[in-house]
Design a protein around this motif. Structure first.
Motif, PDB file in Angstrom:
ATOM      1  N   SER A 122      21.221 -34.015-116.127  1.00 21.61           N
ATOM      2  CA  SER A 122      20.180 -33.725-115.144  1.00 21.61           C
ATOM      3  C   SER A 122      20.457 -34.377-113.795  1.00 21.61           C
ATOM      4  CB  SER A 122      18.812 -34.201-115.648  1.00 21.61           C
ATOM      5  OG  SER A 122      18.829 -35.593-115.899  1.00 21.61           O
ATOM      6  N   ASP A 123      21.498 -35.212-113.703  1.00 19.32           N
ATOM      7  CA  ASP A 123      21.813 -35.834-112.428  1.00 19.32           C
ATOM      8  C   ASP A 123      22.752 -34.922-111.642  1.00 19.32           C
ATOM      9  OD1 ASP A 123      23.673 -36.548-114.555  1.00 19.32           O
ATOM     10  OD2 ASP A 123      24.737 -37.731-113.046  1.00 19.32           O
ATOM     11  N   VAL A 124      22.474 -34.768-110.352  1.00 15.10           N
ATOM     12  CA  VAL A 124      23.252 -33.910-109.473  1.00 15.10           C
ATOM     13  C   VAL A 124      24.115 -34.791-108.584  1.00 15.10           C
ATOM     14  CG1 VAL A 124      23.157 -32.106-107.698  1.00 15.10           C
ATOM     15  CG2 VAL A 124      21.418 -32.194-109.510  1.00 15.10           C
ATOM     16  N   ARG A 125      25.377 -34.441-108.457  1.00 18.64           N
ATOM     17  CA  ARG A 125      26.281 -35.248-107.643  1.00 18.64           C
ATOM     18  C   ARG A 125      25.798 -35.318-106.198  1.00 18.64           C
ATOM     19  NH1 ARG A 125      31.226 -32.683-109.950  1.00 18.64           N
ATOM     20  NH2 ARG A 125      31.449 -31.676-107.927  1.00 18.64           N
ATOM     21  N   ASP A 126      26.015 -36.476-105.572  1.00 12.83           N
ATOM     22  CA  ASP A 126      25.581 -36.662-104.187  1.00 12.83           C
ATOM     23  C   ASP A 126      26.205 -35.622-103.267  1.00 12.83           C
ATOM     24  OD1 ASP A 126      24.006 -38.801-104.880  1.00 12.83           O
ATOM     25  OD2 ASP A 126      25.492 -40.319-104.314  1.00 12.83           O
ATOM     26  N   GLY A 127      27.459 -35.279-103.519  1.00 10.06           N
ATOM     27  CA  GLY A 127      28.122 -34.290-102.668  1.00 10.06           C
ATOM     28  C   GLY A 127      27.454 -32.929-102.732  1.00 10.06           C
ATOM     29  N   ILE A 128      26.978 -32.551-103.909  1.00  9.87           N
ATOM     30  CA  ILE A 128      26.268 -31.281-104.058  1.00  9.87           C
ATOM     31  C   ILE A 128      24.943 -31.330-103.315  1.00  9.87           C
ATOM     32  CG2 ILE A 128      25.217 -29.689-105.702  1.00  9.87           C
ATOM     33  CD1 ILE A 128      28.223 -29.678-105.866  1.00  9.87           C
TER      34      ILE A 128
ATOM     35  N   LEU B 167      23.046 -26.593 -95.621  1.00  6.57           N
ATOM     36  CA  LEU B 167      23.206 -25.149 -95.514  1.00  6.57           C
ATOM     37  C   LEU B 167      22.048 -24.517 -94.746  1.00  6.57           C
ATOM     38  CD1 LEU B 167      24.364 -24.329 -99.163  1.00  6.57           C
ATOM     39  CD2 LEU B 167      25.779 -24.292 -97.104  1.00  6.57           C
ATOM     40  N   ASP B 168      22.319 -23.345 -94.161  1.00  5.18           N
ATOM     41  CA  ASP B 168      21.249 -22.606 -93.491  1.00  5.18           C
ATOM     42  C   ASP B 168      20.777 -21.430 -94.328  1.00  5.18           C
ATOM     43  OD1 ASP B 168      23.416 -20.949 -93.294  1.00  5.18           O
ATOM     44  OD2 ASP B 168      23.334 -20.705 -91.111  1.00  5.18           O
ATOM     45  N   VAL B 169      21.087 -21.433 -95.631  1.00  6.93           N
ATOM     46  CA  VAL B 169      20.597 -20.417 -96.560  1.00  6.93           C
ATOM     47  C   VAL B 169      19.913 -21.129 -97.724  1.00  6.93           C
ATOM     48  CG1 VAL B 169      22.402 -18.766 -95.948  1.00  6.93           C
ATOM     49  CG2 VAL B 169      22.774 -20.342 -97.866  1.00  6.93           C
ATOM     50  N   PRO B 170      19.001 -20.447 -98.422  1.00  3.82           N
ATOM     51  CA  PRO B 170      18.346 -21.084 -99.572  1.00  3.82           C
ATOM     52  C   PRO B 170      19.353 -21.429-100.666  1.00  3.82           C
ATOM     53  CG  PRO B 170      17.137 -19.135 -98.872  1.00  3.82           C
ATOM     54  CD  PRO B 170      18.432 -19.118 -98.136  1.00  3.82           C
ATOM     55  N   GLY B 171      19.194 -22.601-101.264  1.00  2.01           N
ATOM     56  CA  GLY B 171      20.079 -23.035-102.336  1.00  2.01           C
ATOM     57  C   GLY B 171      19.344 -23.885-103.348  1.00  2.01           C
ATOM     58  N   ILE B 172      19.659 -23.678-104.637  1.00  3.67           N
ATOM     59  CA  ILE B 172      19.094 -24.490-105.708  1.00  3.67           C
ATOM     60  C   ILE B 172      20.214 -24.895-106.656  1.00  3.67           C
ATOM     61  CG2 ILE B 172      16.800 -23.440-105.610  1.00  3.67           C
ATOM     62  CD1 ILE B 172      17.539 -21.732-108.015  1.00  3.67           C
ATOM     63  N   VAL B 173      19.965 -25.919-107.455  1.00  9.99           N
ATOM     64  CA  VAL B 173      20.893 -26.358-108.494  1.00  9.99           C
ATOM     65  C   VAL B 173      20.187 -26.223-109.837  1.00  9.99           C
ATOM     66  CG1 VAL B 173      22.353 -28.218-109.364  1.00  9.99           C
ATOM     67  CG2 VAL B 173      21.973 -27.988-106.889  1.00  9.99           C
ATOM     68  N   LEU B 174      20.824 -25.516-110.777  1.00  4.80           N
ATOM     69  CA  LEU B 174      20.260 -25.286-112.100  1.00  4.80           C
ATOM     70  C   LEU B 174      21.081 -25.986-113.159  1.00  4.80           C
ATOM     71  CD1 LEU B 174      19.683 -21.411-111.944  1.00  4.80           C
ATOM     72  CD2 LEU B 174      17.997 -23.203-111.515  1.00  4.80           C
ATOM     73  N   ASP B 175      20.416 -26.464-114.228  1.00  6.82           N
ATOM     74  CA  ASP B 175      21.170 -26.932-115.385  1.00  6.82           C
ATOM     75  C   ASP B 175      21.283 -25.791-116.389  1.00  6.82           C
ATOM     76  OD1 ASP B 175      18.785 -26.784-116.808  1.00  6.82           O
ATOM     77  OD2 ASP B 175      18.639 -28.932-117.218  1.00  6.82           O
ATOM     78  N   ALA B 176      21.815 -26.082-117.578  1.00  6.99           N
ATOM     79  CA  ALA B 176      22.116 -25.036-118.550  1.00  6.99           C
ATOM     80  C   ALA B 176      20.880 -24.352-119.103  1.00  6.99           C
ATOM     81  CB  ALA B 176      22.951 -25.608-119.694  1.00  6.99           C
ATOM     82  N   LYS B 177      19.724 -24.998-119.016  1.00  8.30           N
ATOM     83  CA  LYS B 177      18.490 -24.382-119.533  1.00  8.30           C
ATOM     84  C   LYS B 177      17.574 -23.903-118.410  1.00  8.30           C
ATOM     85  CE  LYS B 177      15.984 -28.772-120.281  1.00  8.30           C
ATOM     86  NZ  LYS B 177      17.036 -29.668-119.745  1.00  8.30           N
TER      87      LYS B 177
ATOM     88  N   ASP C  34      16.494 -25.399-115.707  1.00  6.84           N
ATOM     89  CA  ASP C  34      15.689 -26.346-114.942  1.00  6.84           C
ATOM     90  C   ASP C  34      16.226 -26.406-113.514  1.00  6.84           C
ATOM     91  OD1 ASP C  34      13.993 -27.001-116.973  1.00  6.84           O
ATOM     92  OD2 ASP C  34      14.855 -28.967-117.383  1.00  6.84           O
ATOM     93  N   VAL C  35      15.333 -26.373-112.535  1.00  6.70           N
ATOM     94  CA  VAL C  35      15.729 -26.514-111.135  1.00  6.70           C
ATOM     95  C   VAL C  35      15.814 -28.009-110.837  1.00  6.70           C
ATOM     96  CG1 VAL C  35      15.172 -25.966-108.745  1.00  6.70           C
ATOM     97  CG2 VAL C  35      14.562 -24.355-110.565  1.00  6.70           C
ATOM     98  N   LEU C  36      17.034 -28.484-110.642  1.00 10.39           N
ATOM     99  CA  LEU C  36      17.270 -29.921-110.467  1.00 10.39           C
ATOM    100  C   LEU C  36      17.212 -30.341-109.009  1.00 10.39           C
ATOM    101  CD1 LEU C  36      20.324 -30.326-112.883  1.00 10.39           C
ATOM    102  CD2 LEU C  36      17.894 -30.615-113.424  1.00 10.39           C
ATOM    103  N   ALA C  37      17.566 -29.432-108.100  1.00 11.08           N
ATOM    104  CA  ALA C  37      17.585 -29.751-106.671  1.00 11.08           C
ATOM    105  C   ALA C  37      17.409 -28.456-105.895  1.00 11.08           C
ATOM    106  CB  ALA C  37      18.892 -30.441-106.279  1.00 11.08           C
TER     107      ALA C  37
END
Length: 277
Positions: free
Chosen positions: A100-106, A113-123, A125-128
């Motif tokens: 569930s931890d997202v790398r600082d670089g990500i 970014l100037d576009v919408p972005g999310i980070v998902l895990d395998a199930k 969950d929106v992590l960031a």
């Protein structure tokens, strides 16, 4: 068990971590790089004396729960976790659950970014997420952590799923359910995945029907038609960037340059979550 190699591996991995990596304050008088031994021991829920003896190659063979705690404390990816287990003379077994931890670089990347972005895990969950994703999809910061899940949003909360076009949402439902089945096999010891599946089965006949088909696949596309309450229809193209060591995905929402959807995304970037009415 290779005590010498295990001791060296633990020491090297400890010295590569910073307090910020594990959510600890830096403090004062750090004369050596990385975390202190007592910090790793606390994170791994073991005694400092036992961890110290492990690094000194003097400890008895660690148990599987101890190794699991060490892997978690040292933020090991799946390959590093497997290596740790083998050094201790154990078979790795399946990973305990989706990281569930997202790398600082990500995190820095999606924030700039100037576009919408999310980070998902395998199930799912929106992590960031970034500011643009809040305007396009939802204010995830206002949701309880349990509800920051695209599958819950799609199958259990009709007011949220109504934002997406019917054809798109049906395809997403089928592919995401197949993806969730793959995740349940990858992480058989993670209690949160069966709990999610049980909630979806109990609350959504549509999910129950899809789940009964036993399809297994990795989600490849998340392209959607979004019916936004402020700017209307947006046809987005979703680019999926894989983060293999954490089994995470970065989803970026773009549109054809110069198209009405591109103009709508640019307008959302300006107005954010404001209402135009």
């Amino acid at each position: 068990m290779d005590r010498g190699q295990l001791a060296e591996f633990l020491r090297v991995r400890r010295e590569r971590l910073t307090p910020a990596d594990v959510g600890l304050p830096a403090g004062l008088r750090r004369r050596t790089p990385g975390l202190r031994r007592e910090e790793v021991a606390t994170l791994a829920t073991m005694s400092t004396d036992y961890y110290t003896r492990l690094e000194q190659a003097r400890a008895p063979r660690p148990s599987r729960p101890v190794l699991t705690g060490l892997a978690r404390a040292l933020r090991l990816n799946d390959d590093e976790r497997a290596h740790l287990f083998r050094l201790a003379g154990e078979q790795p077994g399946p990973p305990p659950g989706p990281p569930s931890d997202v790398r600082d670089g990500i995190l820095r990347m999606i924030a700039r970014l100037d576009v919408p972005g999310i980070v998902l895990d395998a199930k799912y969950d929106v992590l960031a997420w970034n500011r643009q994703a809040t305007a396009l999809l939802a204010d995830f910061s206002a949701l309880p952590p349990k509800e920051r899940n695209l599958l819950r949003q799609r199958f259990l909360y009709g007011d949220q799923s109504a934002r997406f076009g019917a054809d798109t949402t049906r395809e997403f439902a089928r592919e995401a359910a197949a993806d969730l089945r793959a995740a349940s096999a990858t992480y058989p010891d993670d209690p949160t995945i069966p709990a999610l599946i049980a909630d979806l089965l109990a609350g959504s006949p549509e999910f129950a029907d899809i789940w009964s088909r036993h399809e297994v696949a990795r989600q490849q596309t998340l392209c959607q038609t979004i019916l936004h309450p402020e700017v209307g229809r947006i046809d987005v193209i979703c680019e999926i960037l894989l983060v293999p060591d954490r089994n995470q995905r970065v989803v970026l929402y773009t549109a054809d340059p110069g198209s009405p959807s591109d103009q709508a995304l640019r307008l959302l970037d300006v107005i954010g979550t404001q209402s135009l009415t």
